[in-house]
Design a protein around this motif. Sequence first.
Motif, mmCIF file in Angstrom:
data_model
loop_
_atom_site.group_PDB
_atom_site.id
_atom_site.type_symbol
_atom_site.label_atom_id
_atom_site.label_comp_id
_atom_site.label_asym_id
_atom_site.label_seq_id
_atom_site.Cartn_x
_atom_site.Cartn_y
_atom_site.Cartn_z
ATOM 1 N N ILE A 91 0.860 -1.178 0.000
ATOM 2 C CA ILE A 91 0.000 0.000 0.000
ATOM 3 C C ILE A 91 0.894 1.225 0.000
ATOM 4 O O ILE A 91 1.778 1.361 0.855
ATOM 5 N N ASP A 92 0.676 2.116 -0.960
ATOM 6 C CA ASP A 92 1.407 3.386 -1.054
ATOM 7 C C ASP A 92 0.388 4.499 -0.873
ATOM 8 O O ASP A 92 -0.600 4.555 -1.601
ATOM 9 N N ILE A 93 0.624 5.357 0.094
ATOM 10 C CA ILE A 93 -0.329 6.407 0.439
ATOM 11 C C ILE A 93 0.349 7.758 0.278
ATOM 12 O O ILE A 93 1.449 7.972 0.795
ATOM 13 N N LEU A 94 -0.331 8.667 -0.423
ATOM 14 C CA LEU A 94 0.186 10.020 -0.613
ATOM 15 C C LEU A 94 -0.873 11.003 -0.160
ATOM 16 O O LEU A 94 -1.985 11.022 -0.697
ATOM 17 N N HIS A 95 -0.540 11.818 0.843
ATOM 18 C CA HIS A 95 -1.443 12.856 1.334
ATOM 19 C C HIS A 95 -0.976 14.188 0.753
ATOM 20 O O HIS A 95 0.182 14.579 0.923
ATOM 21 N N LEU A 96 -1.884 14.853 0.048
ATOM 22 C CA LEU A 96 -1.544 16.107 -0.634
ATOM 23 C C LEU A 96 -2.113 17.308 0.124
ATOM 24 O O LEU A 96 -2.874 18.086 -0.408
ATOM 25 N N GLY A 97 -1.732 17.446 1.385
ATOM 26 C CA GLY A 97 -2.131 18.592 2.189
ATOM 27 C C GLY A 97 -1.099 19.704 2.064
ATOM 28 O O GLY A 97 -0.228 19.664 1.186
ATOM 29 N N PRO A 98 -1.181 20.701 2.949
ATOM 30 C CA PRO A 98 -0.192 21.791 2.914
ATOM 31 C C PRO A 98 1.242 21.263 2.981
ATOM 32 O O PRO A 98 2.132 21.786 2.329
ATOM 33 N N ASP A 99 1.445 20.214 3.787
ATOM 34 C CA ASP A 99 2.730 19.511 3.816
ATOM 35 C C ASP A 99 2.471 18.111 3.305
ATOM 36 O O ASP A 99 1.778 17.315 3.950
ATOM 37 N N HIS A 100 2.985 17.802 2.128
ATOM 38 C CA HIS A 100 2.760 16.479 1.544
ATOM 39 C C HIS A 100 3.442 15.414 2.401
ATOM 40 O O HIS A 100 4.545 15.617 2.908
ATOM 41 N N ARG A 101 2.749 14.263 2.534
ATOM 42 C CA ARG A 101 3.307 13.117 3.257
ATOM 43 C C ARG A 101 3.043 11.864 2.429
ATOM 44 O O ARG A 101 1.997 11.741 1.800
ATOM 45 N N ARG A 102 4.008 10.972 2.471
ATOM 46 C CA ARG A 102 3.859 9.717 1.726
ATOM 47 C C ARG A 102 4.383 8.568 2.586
ATOM 48 O O ARG A 102 5.394 8.713 3.281
ATOM 49 N N ALA A 103 3.705 7.441 2.521
ATOM 50 C CA ALA A 103 4.116 6.260 3.282
ATOM 51 C C ALA A 103 3.858 5.006 2.465
ATOM 52 O O ALA A 103 3.009 4.986 1.571
ATOM 53 N N ARG A 104 4.595 3.980 2.815
ATOM 54 C CA ARG A 104 4.454 2.684 2.151
ATOM 55 C C ARG A 104 4.364 1.601 3.222
ATOM 56 O O ARG A 104 5.083 1.641 4.221
ATOM 57 N N PHE A 105 3.470 0.633 2.965
ATOM 58 C CA PHE A 105 3.295 -0.502 3.858
ATOM 59 C C PHE A 105 3.390 -1.766 3.016
ATOM 60 O O PHE A 105 2.734 -1.863 1.982
ATOM 61 N N ASP A 106 4.208 -2.727 3.471
ATOM 62 C CA ASP A 106 4.415 -3.963 2.718
ATOM 63 C C ASP A 106 4.008 -5.183 3.533
ATOM 64 O O ASP A 106 4.357 -5.300 4.711
ATOM 65 N N ARG A 107 3.279 -6.077 2.876
ATOM 66 C CA ARG A 107 2.913 -7.350 3.494
ATOM 67 C C ARG A 107 4.167 -8.103 3.936
ATOM 68 O O ARG A 107 4.197 -8.720 4.992
#
Length: 180
Positions: free
Chosen positions: A153-169
């Motif tokens: 799962i790759d998650i990208l939050h496009l708020g005032p400060d962008h954040r991205r995270a990855r989760f692997d099985r």
Amino acid sequence: MSLASLHEQVWNGLVRGVHDRRAPARHPTLATVTCDGLPSVRTVVLRSVDRPSACLDIHTDVHSAKVSGLRARPHAALHVWDQSAHLQVRLDAAVAILSGAEVAETWARVPMASRTSYGSIPGPGQPIESALAYTKTSDPDAFAVLRLQVLMIDILHLGPDHRRARFDRSNGWQGQWLAP
């Protein structure tokens, strides 16, 4: 937001997509590869989420081109855009194609009005002479479930400060922050 809460938010959104027709995850985009090696993308309906096994179900007609492509290359990506949360979720998955007796219980729960989506004549994507030159039938033998076993799962939050995270099985869903 912590990695754990972000991961929880994504799974809660997926579960909501099964039950709420207005939820962003209700109609994700499924990407596969055709038998010719070309990308193919379409909107699908998320039908089931099992978080403990990290599996998602999508219903389809066994005669569709996506099934042929998945038989050759049993992997797919799923994309969800949650505009109100400014959140893009991408999931990579291994895909199993279930049909026949394996999906008889699921077929029994498909509403009668929806069953005509499985078994059109001619089959999905086949050439026809005019826009309505096809027949909708209800054929349980044409019904299939695509079971996506989520691998990443790759998650990208496009708020005032962008954040991205990855989760692997492969590492027990431990999250990792990534540069956006």
